[in-house]
Design an enzyme around this catalytic site. Structure first.
Site, mmCIF file in Angstrom:
data_model
loop_
_atom_site.group_PDB
_atom_site.id
_atom_site.type_symbol
_atom_site.label_atom_id
_atom_site.label_comp_id
_atom_site.label_asym_id
_atom_site.label_seq_id
_atom_site.Cartn_x
_atom_site.Cartn_y
_atom_site.Cartn_z
ATOM 1 N N LEU A 251 -13.881 8.811 8.445
ATOM 2 C CA LEU A 251 -13.634 7.400 8.108
ATOM 3 C C LEU A 251 -12.193 7.250 7.639
ATOM 4 C CD1 LEU A 251 -16.962 6.526 6.231
ATOM 5 C CD2 LEU A 251 -16.436 6.318 8.652
ATOM 6 N N ARG B 69 -13.792 19.442 10.928
ATOM 7 C CA ARG B 69 -13.494 18.295 10.066
ATOM 8 C C ARG B 69 -14.239 18.430 8.746
ATOM 9 N NH1 ARG B 69 -16.135 13.637 8.752
ATOM 10 N NH2 ARG B 69 -17.686 13.706 10.407
ATOM 11 N N GLY C 94 -12.913 -0.981 21.600
ATOM 12 C CA GLY C 94 -13.728 -0.401 20.525
ATOM 13 C C GLY C 94 -13.601 -1.226 19.249
ATOM 14 N N GLY D 269 -15.354 0.046 16.342
ATOM 15 C CA GLY D 269 -15.780 0.889 15.224
ATOM 16 C C GLY D 269 -14.728 0.755 14.138
ATOM 17 N N HIS E 110 -23.300 19.906 12.335
ATOM 18 C CA HIS E 110 -23.499 19.557 10.918
ATOM 19 C C HIS E 110 -24.709 20.301 10.358
ATOM 20 C CE1 HIS E 110 -23.969 17.253 7.301
ATOM 21 N NE2 HIS E 110 -22.940 16.478 7.587
ATOM 22 N N ALA F 276 -12.121 2.456 13.543
ATOM 23 C CA ALA F 276 -10.751 2.581 14.046
ATOM 24 C C ALA F 276 -10.355 1.325 14.822
ATOM 25 C CB ALA F 276 -10.632 3.827 14.920
ATOM 26 N N ARG G 230 -18.637 22.447 6.699
ATOM 27 C CA ARG G 230 -19.816 22.363 7.565
ATOM 28 C C ARG G 230 -19.963 23.543 8.518
ATOM 29 N NH1 ARG G 230 -19.091 15.918 8.782
ATOM 30 N NH2 ARG G 230 -19.707 15.300 6.687
ATOM 31 N N SER H 130 -27.091 13.108 4.883
ATOM 32 C CA SER H 130 -25.681 13.149 4.501
ATOM 33 C C SER H 130 -25.286 14.402 3.704
ATOM 34 C CB SER H 130 -25.373 11.923 3.646
ATOM 35 O OG SER H 130 -24.120 12.077 3.036
ATOM 36 N N HIS I 65 -22.726 16.807 15.728
ATOM 37 C CA HIS I 65 -22.476 15.653 14.880
ATOM 38 C C HIS I 65 -21.156 14.937 15.171
ATOM 39 C CE1 HIS I 65 -22.429 13.222 11.280
ATOM 40 N NE2 HIS I 65 -21.289 13.756 10.888
#
Ligand SMILES: Cc1cc2nc3c(=O)[nH]c(=O)nc-3n(C[C@H](O)[C@H](O)[C@H](O)COP(=O)(O)OP(=O)(O)OC[C@H]3O[C@@H](n4cnc5c(N)ncnc54)[C@H](O)[C@@H]3O)c2cc1C
Length: 659
Positions: free
Chosen positions: A461, A455, A42, A44, A268, A46, A339, A286, A421
């Site tokens: 992020l 979350r 990966g 991304g 979301h 992370a 959310r 967003s 999401h």
């Protein structure tokens, strides 16, 4: 008697744990005389940050991704921002407050010590990224700017317009490229991990498919790290990129890695509503928009009906007839409730018939008040690219003047509705981010992470980069230190033969079904089942029906799938079929977990367990644990293993965003 899981959390009060732990860590020779190899799957945020950091520390890193460039990982989709406890606004923020908000936001289902560590390293992330040249938004005086996200009453979100993920990924990518040039990272783009290879009970390599040639290749290393993202696409329609899949994680689960809290799926609240059955993707607007946008539906049912029939427009409804239901129900946090809370409130209004579009499944997100207060230029500076994105998709520009009522100027609002999401559940990891398979680590969205049952915005992020830059590079060394005596394992070992043979057999099986249905048609049907029975509102009855329907559909997949082409060369349909096979395993896992958790918490809402006001009703007496699942073979119910949660610093209480 349930198995006991050792999460390796050092003893002591929370704030001391991470420091004590750091003091005890054993650093493997940073000059890398030991020639230790690590596979990072990966690229991304992370994966790229971990691969770059491990390379920098002297390890030999093999880094793979399915895209043609690490820069195209799903992380670039992240719009709104990244949290850190810098307190640049002087608004009383602190490491403790970020820690507290995150634990509370996760409905008290996260591991306390992990979240503290996350809050503590959050500030380092910003420094690291600024040093890399990430162009965070700044105030006129040069200080980094902040905005607010849900579940917090301070401004701690750092952002780069509406492209924060992309800019952060470019920063990580430049560090990664530096290590590629230095020869410490070897990058394999367009490669997909199909299996993890276990030798003597330890992860010692992977089988990956070269997506261009179709060939299977073997990679061996002293440790394997997966950073392969979440499983939101199990629902077919989600805000995740089309390529997001859970194949690597599910394959690790099949090989013995526990899967934790799969039912914690984030829906979301601010996405562009579904507008037809030909759609394959949903678009996020967003959460940052909730800083200045106000969410509402009409107060009068006749206004809602007129909107649904197209006889009225939102801007024709005056202020006094608007129900800003989040501000009404949650005066303390208003539009910035977390959310899960905002999504449920939107559903509640729409279920009562107050939806504002032709399907009745939408609410308004309106910028009239902020444009009148700040002017369109300032609003555009903050959200310009999001307004343009909305216009491109819906042909409505949210900043366009539309009406004047009693001297008040109204602008065209956005229409939004909740959508799948993010996935808080994931591969179980201990405090060192090691899975239940020694030598196999999981970071970023693919682990069960630090977010508990929900979350908070701008925290993914933060967690991905915390894992990649500041946690894994240290904790993995505790494992690798003992590995130094082992030489490199050859890929000619029988374990690699066996794993490759099994992957090949699966590919042949899928190609040889030669049925009549495309991958997408079956995936879409799975998505409908997931949304209907395992979605925003779940019941025991519905979950059982969902499981039954998934079982039947999986049989259809196994007997009536059509995959065109061959296994040689590029075959996107084949790759999608492999992903869908694993979405079936994942969907069932989500349902099993949801069925076993007889309470409502965060993103997991069981309709049987709610307060009179429709809020989630937790059951701490019986469900105060991480639910970990152990694979028991296809079609069989997995085994539940509980990791009890222990809170020392924070008092567990009912979440309150009202006052
Ligand atoms: C539209 C949108 C907006 C968002 N905005 C925000 C935000 O503002 N703030 C925030 O904090 N979070 C945000 N998020 C969430 C956040 O973007 C993600 O949680 C985060 O980027 C995940 O990073 P990751 O590195 O774990 O995984 P990803 O970015 O998903 O990367 C996964 C990597 O694994 C690779 N991969 C996957 N499977 C395989 C395989 N089998 N073999 C080889 N490689 C594989 C992929 O190629 C990719 O490189 C947003 C999410 C979405 C969808």
């Amino acid at each position: 008697m349930a198995k006991v899981i050792d999460s390796k959390i050092p003893a002591g009060p929370v704030p001391e744990k991470w420091k004590e732990y750091k003091a005890h860590q054993r650093l493997v020779n940073p000059k890398n005389k030991l020639k230790l190899d690590v596979i990072v799957v990966g690229t991304g945020l992370a994966g790229a940050s971990a691969a770059a950091s491990l390379g920098e520390m002297g390890f030999n890193v093999i880094n793979l991704c399915i895209q043609d460039s690490p820069r195209r990982a799903h992380s670039i989709a992240a719009q709104g921002g990244i949290n850190a406890a810098k307190c640049y606004q002087n608004d009383g923020d602190s490491v403790y407050r970020l820690f507290y908000d995150t634990v509370k936001g996760g409905d008290y289902r996260a591991r306390e010590a992990n979240v503290y560590r996350l809050a503590e390293v959050s500030n380092n992330i910003i420094d690291q990224c600024v040093a890399q040249g990430v162009p965070f938004a700044r105030e006129y005086g040069g200080m980094l700017a902040n905005r607010s996200f849900g579940g917090a009453q301070v401004s701690r979100t750092f952002y780069a317009k509406g492209q924060t993920g992309q800019q952060l990924l470019l920063g990580a990518y430049s560090s990664l490229s530096c290590q590629v040039k230095a020869g410490k990272v070897k990058l394999y783009t367009r490669y997909e991990m199909e299996d993890v290879v276990i030798v003597d009970g330890r992860a010692r390599g992977i089988i990956a498919k070269n997506l261009v040639t179709g060939k299977l290749e073997r990679f061996s290393a002293n440790a394997v790290v997966i950073a392969t993202g979440g499983y939101g696409n199990t629902y077919f329609l989600s805000t995740n990129a089309m390529g997001c899949n859970c194949t690597a994680a599910v394959q690790c689960y099949r090989k013995g890695a526990y899967f934790a809290n799969p039912s914690y799926v984030q829906i979301h609240p601010t996405c562009i509503p579904v507008h037809g059955d030909k759609q394959s993707k949903l678009t996020l607007m967003s959460e940052s928009l909730r800083n200045d946008g106000r969410i509402w539906v009409p107060k009068k049912i006749e206004d809602a009906q007129a909107l649904q029939q197209g006889k009225k427009q939102g801007w024709e409804i005056p202020e006094e007839d608007r129900d800003y239901y989040l501000e009404r129900r949650y005066p303390a946090f208003g539009n910035l409730v977390p959310r899960d809370v905002a999504s449920r409130a939107a559903k509640e209004r729409c279920d009562k018939g107050f939806g504002v579009n032709n399907t009745g499944l939408a609410v308004f997100l309106d910028f009239s008040e902020s444009i009148n207060r700040l002017g369109i230029d300032i609003v555009m500076q903050r959200y310009g690219n999001l307004f343009e994105m909305y216009q491109e998709i819906t042909d409505v520009f949210p900043g366009e003047k539309a009406n004047v009522i009693n001297g008040v100027q109204y602008y065209k609002p956005m229409m939004i509705f909740p959508a799948v999401h993010y996935t808080m559940g994931g591969i179980w990891v201990d405090y060192e981010l090691q899975t239940s398979i020694p030598g196999l680590f999981a970071i970023g969205e693919c682990n069960f992470s630090d977010h508990g049952a929900n979350r908070l915005g701008a925290s993914a992020l933060m967690q991905g980069l915390a894992d990649g830059y500041f946690v894994l590079p240290y904790t993995i060394q505790n494992y690798l230190a003992d590995q130094a005596i082992w030489g490199k394992i050859g890929t000619d070992r029988p374990e690699f033969d066996e794993a490759e043979k099994a992957v090949n057999a699966e590919i042949d099986r899928l190609l040889n079904i030669k049925g009549k249905r495309s991958v997408d048609s079956i995936h879409k049907e799975l998505g409908h089942i997931m949304w209907e029975y395992v979605g925003m509102g779940r019941t025991a009855e519905g979950l059982k029906t969902g499981l039954k329907k998934m079982h039947e559909l999986e049989k259809e997949f196994d007997s009536n799938l059509f995959v065109p082409g061959t296994k040689e060369g590029l075959n996107i349909e084949l790759d999608k079929a492999i992903h869908l096979r694993d979405f079936f395993t994942m969907g069932q896992l989500v349902a099993f977990d949801a069925l076993s958790r007889n309470e409502s918490c965060g993103g997991h809402f069981r309709e049987e367990y709610q307060t009179e006001e429709g809020e989630a009703k937790r059951d701490d007496e019986n469900y105060f644990y991480v639910g970990c699942w152990e694979y028991q073979g296809k079609g069989n119910e997995p085994t539940l293993i509980k990791e009890p949660l222990e809170y020392e610093a924070i008092k567990v209480q009912t979440r309150n965003y009202k006052n």
